[in-house]
Design an enzyme around this catalytic site. Structure first.
Site, short mmCIF file in Angstrom:
data_model
loop_
_atom_site.label_atom_id
_atom_site.label_comp_id
_atom_site.label_asym_id
_atom_site.label_seq_id
_atom_site.Cartn_x
_atom_site.Cartn_y
_atom_site.Cartn_z
N ASP A 87 -3.76 1.45 7.32
CA ASP A 87 -1.98 0.75 6.28
C ASP A 87 -1.96 -0.49 5.81
OD1 ASP A 87 -2.24 3.37 5.79
OD2 ASP A 87 -0.24 3.94 7.32
N CYS A 92 -13.94 -2.88 12.27
CA CYS A 92 -14.97 -3.77 11.52
C CYS A 92 -16.59 -3.81 12.39
CB CYS A 92 -14.60 -4.34 10.89
SG CYS A 92 -15.89 -5.82 10.03
N CYS A 134 -14.20 -9.99 7.04
CA CYS A 134 -14.89 -10.16 6.35
C CYS A 134 -14.98 -9.87 5.31
CB CYS A 134 -16.29 -9.75 7.35
SG CYS A 134 -16.70 -8.48 8.29
N CYS A 163 -13.20 -4.20 5.08
CA CYS A 163 -12.06 -5.11 6.27
C CYS A 163 -11.68 -6.39 5.92
CB CYS A 163 -13.10 -5.83 6.74
SG CYS A 163 -12.44 -7.44 8.64
N ASP A 223 0.99 -1.01 0.20
CA ASP A 223 0.39 -0.21 0.38
C ASP A 223 0.45 1.61 -0.13
OD1 ASP A 223 -2.88 1.01 0.06
OD2 ASP A 223 -2.41 1.81 2.17
N CYS A 266 -17.48 -7.45 12.48
CA CYS A 266 -16.55 -8.74 12.92
C CYS A 266 -16.03 -8.53 13.47
CB CYS A 266 -16.25 -9.38 11.68
SG CYS A 266 -14.70 -8.52 10.68
N GLU A 313 -0.94 -1.45 -6.62
CA GLU A 313 -2.31 -0.86 -6.59
C GLU A 313 -1.65 0.13 -8.19
OE1 GLU A 313 -4.59 1.48 -2.87
OE2 GLU A 313 -2.57 1.76 -3.09
#
Length: 389
Positions: free
Chosen positions: A348, A338, A322, A319, A182, A341, A266
């Site tokens: 990051d 989250c 999940c 997330c 990232d 969950c 990315e």
């Protein structure tokens, strides 16, 4: 066999400086003439000229400007090839429209194999009697035969030679590690392993020194020797920033390629992201584009797999446990829980884990739609390539 360029610094003699200055000037003149000729033909006759057309006009140009014959003809022909490549890159969307070369900018000349002599130890260019005094900080591959040589002079009057050879690069041993990256600003790279690599901010460190040198340069009389000296000081600061950033990127990219078999990143539209005036300077300083470029060609060299995922994939607000996707996640929130969950996330690291999962999925099945993608909202433009402020 792969083509690989080895770049070295060299110190030319006084006579070699004169020959190189003439060669640089002639290459720049021919390139600009070719660009002007192509633009005029397109505008006035609606015709498209290519390398063969301009190369056929070169003898007549030399007859009109006899000083073009003082240098080797090979770099002049290569200048027209570079112009042709610049137009190809433009029409295929990889670069901007070609512009005229300037005397104050970096100068270069490319010599094909028939315009230099290489005996395995020394390099002698056409029109020169003595070989170049090259600082061999590393050895060329054993038995290498250069196919072309590019000589350049940067804005700080440093001379470099880039020797292109064909090399059989041995792939690295297969390793079981896979990583998602990232890219950010506060931390240059956040890895899916939980590691965060800091951003040295080389431009920010020298920004005040650079601004002071630029003010002094602006006050000097145009055309004066003092203005040239001040311009040289500005160029040296820029070169220092660029050299340090590139060295850092090379060391980091080499380490990541050596340690991981699959690397997921990315697909960043850096050109569009720098339009954000609040982050443009910081984005340019970190150098995402060059870093990913290095990862790409080093992965190809060493038998690694580099996967680029969609830049709009909402990696930060998904997330990884999940696959629940938040409606929104502002940039100032660095940690979140989250609601589905209850998993606590570092922004990051969570994004890096999602990039890894998305990249592995795309590599395995060509990026077909999965349930998480069906319900995932697209990332906002500011989130694509998280800034890590």
């Amino acid at each position: 066999m792969s083509k690989r360029a080895y770049k070295f610094r060299f110190n030319p003699t006084a006579d070699q400086k004169v020959i190189l200055a003439q060669t640089f000037g002639c290459c720049r003149f021919v390139y600009n003439w070719g660009l002007s000729t192509r633009k005029a033909a397109s505008r006035e006759q609606g015709e498209s000229l290519y390398y063969n057309d301009l190369a056929a006009m070169l003898p007549a140009l030399k007859h009109h400007y006899p000083w073009l014959a003082d240098v080797s003809s090979v770099p002049l022909q290569q200048a027209l090839r570079h112009l042709d490549r610049a137009f190809v890159n433009f029409f295929e969307g990889r670069a901007e429209y070609p512009t005229f070369k300037k005397k104050q900018h970096e100068q270069s000349a490319t010599y094909a194999s028939n315009a230099f002599k290489w005996d395995g130890k020394t390099l002698t260019l056409a029109k020169m009697d003595a070989p170049l005094n090259i600082h061999w900080h590393r050895a060329l591959p054993k038995g290498a035969q250069p196919s072309s040589v590019t000589v350049s002079k940067d804005c700080t009057n440093r001379y470099f030679v880039s020797i292109l050879v064909e090399e059989d690069i041995t792939p690295l041993p297969v390793v079981p590690h896979r990583v998602g990256l990232d890219l950010g600003i506060k931390s240059m790279v956040a890895l899916s392993t939980g590691e965060s690599v800091g951003n040295p901010r080389y431009f920010a460190k020298d920004e005040k020194k650079l601004a002071k040198a630029q003010r002094r340069h602006a006050r000097k009389k145009k055309g004066s020797k003092n203005r040239k000296k001040a311009r040289l000081k500005v160029a040296k600061i820029h070169a220092r920033i660029s050299d340090r950033r590139r060295d850092y990127q090379h060391k980091l990219s080499t380490r990541i390629v050596h340690e991981n078999q699959v690397i997921c990143v990315e697909s960043l539209a850096v050109k569009n992201m720098v339009k954000n005036h609040s982050l443009a300077k910081a984005i340019s300083d970190v150098g995402w584009g060059e870093f990913v470029r290095q990862l790409e060609y080093k992965a190809a060299w060493y038998g690694r797999t580099l996967v680029k995922i969609d830049q709009w994939y909402p990696s930060s607000k998904t997330c990884h446990a999940c696959k629940h996707v938040l409606d929104s996640l502002s940039l100032d929130i660095r940690e979140w829980v989250c609601p589905a969950c209850g998993t606590a996330h570092d922004r990051d690291t969570n994004a890096a884990l999602n990039i890894l999962a998305e990249g592995l999925s795309a590599a395995a099945c060509g990026g077909s739609v999965r349930p998480v993608r069906a319900k995932a909202r697209r990332a906002t433009p500011v989130e694509a390539g998280t800034s890590h402020p």
